[in-house]
Design a protein around this motif. Structure first.
Motif, PDB file in Angstrom:
ATOM      1  N   SER A 165       0.827  -1.207   0.000  1.00 27.36           N
ATOM      2  CA  SER A 165       0.000   0.000   0.000  1.00 27.36           C
ATOM      3  C   SER A 165       0.863   1.260   0.000  1.00 27.36           C
ATOM      4  CB  SER A 165      -0.977   0.010   1.177  1.00 27.36           C
ATOM      5  OG  SER A 165      -0.277   0.026   2.401  1.00 27.36           O
ATOM      6  N   THR A 189      -8.004  -9.728  -4.504  1.00 24.83           N
ATOM      7  CA  THR A 189      -8.964  -8.690  -4.871  1.00 24.83           C
ATOM      8  C   THR A 189      -8.390  -7.294  -4.687  1.00 24.83           C
ATOM      9  OG1 THR A 189      -9.946  -8.819  -2.673  1.00 24.83           O
ATOM     10  CG2 THR A 189     -10.978 -10.120  -4.411  1.00 24.83           C
ATOM     11  N   ASN A 190      -7.536  -7.091  -3.662  1.00 26.80           N
ATOM     12  CA  ASN A 190      -6.982  -5.757  -3.469  1.00 26.80           C
ATOM     13  C   ASN A 190      -6.062  -5.359  -4.625  1.00 26.80           C
ATOM     14  OD1 ASN A 190      -5.079  -7.656  -2.626  1.00 26.80           O
ATOM     15  ND2 ASN A 190      -4.211  -6.318  -1.073  1.00 26.80           N
ATOM     16  N   GLN A 243      -6.334  -6.555  -7.717  1.00 31.35           N
ATOM     17  CA  GLN A 243      -7.223  -6.367  -8.868  1.00 31.35           C
ATOM     18  C   GLN A 243      -7.896  -5.001  -8.818  1.00 31.35           C
ATOM     19  OE1 GLN A 243      -9.698  -9.822  -8.413  1.00 31.35           O
ATOM     20  NE2 GLN A 243      -8.277 -11.155  -9.522  1.00 31.35           N
ATOM     21  N   GLN A 244      -8.288  -4.559  -7.640  1.00 30.05           N
ATOM     22  CA  GLN A 244      -8.894  -3.235  -7.494  1.00 30.05           C
ATOM     23  C   GLN A 244      -7.891  -2.135  -7.838  1.00 30.05           C
ATOM     24  OE1 GLN A 244     -10.244  -3.517  -3.439  1.00 30.05           O
ATOM     25  NE2 GLN A 244     -12.233  -4.380  -4.023  1.00 30.05           N
ATOM     26  N   LEU A 245      -6.637  -2.306  -7.395  1.00 28.57           N
ATOM     27  CA  LEU A 245      -5.597  -1.334  -7.736  1.00 28.57           C
ATOM     28  C   LEU A 245      -5.376  -1.270  -9.242  1.00 28.57           C
ATOM     29  CD1 LEU A 245      -2.997  -2.036  -4.920  1.00 28.57           C
ATOM     30  CD2 LEU A 245      -4.293   0.077  -5.273  1.00 28.57           C
ATOM     31  N   GLN A 246      -5.408  -2.438  -9.895  1.00 30.92           N
ATOM     32  CA  GLN A 246      -5.215  -2.461 -11.350  1.00 30.92           C
ATOM     33  C   GLN A 246      -6.318  -1.660 -12.050  1.00 30.92           C
ATOM     34  OE1 GLN A 246      -5.026  -6.761 -11.675  1.00 30.92           O
ATOM     35  NE2 GLN A 246      -2.808  -6.689 -11.996  1.00 30.92           N
ATOM     36  N   ILE A 247      -7.541  -1.790 -11.603  1.00 32.78           N
ATOM     37  CA  ILE A 247      -8.656  -1.032 -12.187  1.00 32.78           C
ATOM     38  C   ILE A 247      -8.480   0.458 -11.923  1.00 32.78           C
ATOM     39  CG2 ILE A 247     -11.145  -0.611 -12.007  1.00 32.78           C
ATOM     40  CD1 ILE A 247     -11.385  -3.699 -11.405  1.00 32.78           C
ATOM     41  N   GLN A 248      -8.132   0.810 -10.692  1.00 31.79           N
ATOM     42  CA  GLN A 248      -7.941   2.222 -10.343  1.00 31.79           C
ATOM     43  C   GLN A 248      -6.826   2.865 -11.155  1.00 31.79           C
ATOM     44  OE1 GLN A 248      -7.240   2.297  -6.118  1.00 31.79           O
ATOM     45  NE2 GLN A 248      -9.295   1.531  -5.638  1.00 31.79           N
TER      46      GLN A 248
END
Length: 147
Positions: free
Chosen positions: A75, A111-112, A114-119
């Motif tokens: 993070s 999932t965390n 994957q969420q960063l990749q989208i962001q």
């Protein structure tokens, strides 16, 4: 990308290795293209208050590669890359970017991540990957993320 004459060099080695402690990334440059390598941490951004990643590579005028060699705090690495993009990129939204965190932490998926990749895709037009300890990336087409 802004210019930092005292912090950058042009390299054309077949392998460009960036390493810090146990984290290491090797960029394969089989065509020996001129790659602009900028040392960000401690040079281009040289104060102790500003978050910054370790390196930026510019293999082509329209691609920026942000590299953070990290222990286990993913993070914090994300914040360092985000800050560096905001400070150094010529075009935060449109220029293609690859953001790589090489970490000693396992696992590198979930999932965390994957969420960063989208962001990162939405906010910076960036591909975002986390790899463990050692990673190789082909500079001929870095955005396809082939080893």
């Amino acid at each position: 990308m802004k210019s930092f004459p005292e912090c950058e060099e042009y390299v054309s080695d077949t392998k460009i290795v960036l390493q810090e402690n146990k984290s290491k990334i090797t960029f394969k440059n089989s065509n020996q293209e001129q790659i602009r390598k900028i040392k960000v941490d401690g040079c281009a951004i040289n104060d102790n208050k500003t978050l910054r990643c370790d390196y930026v590579l510019i293999p082509q005028e329209d691609i920026e590669i942000y590299v953070e060699l990290k222990g286990s705090d993913i993070s914090h690495a994300v914040k360092q890359i985000q800050s560096t993009i905001a400070l150094l990129s010529d075009d935060v939204k449109n220029k293609k970017k690859l953001c790589v965190v090489v970490s000693t932490r396992v696992p590198t998926t979930g999932t965390n991540i994957q969420q960063l990749q989208i962001q990162f895709k939405q906010k910076f037009n960036a591909s975002f990957i986390v790899k463990n300890i050692q990673y190789e990336c082909n500079l001929e087409d870095p955005l396809k993320l082939r080893s």
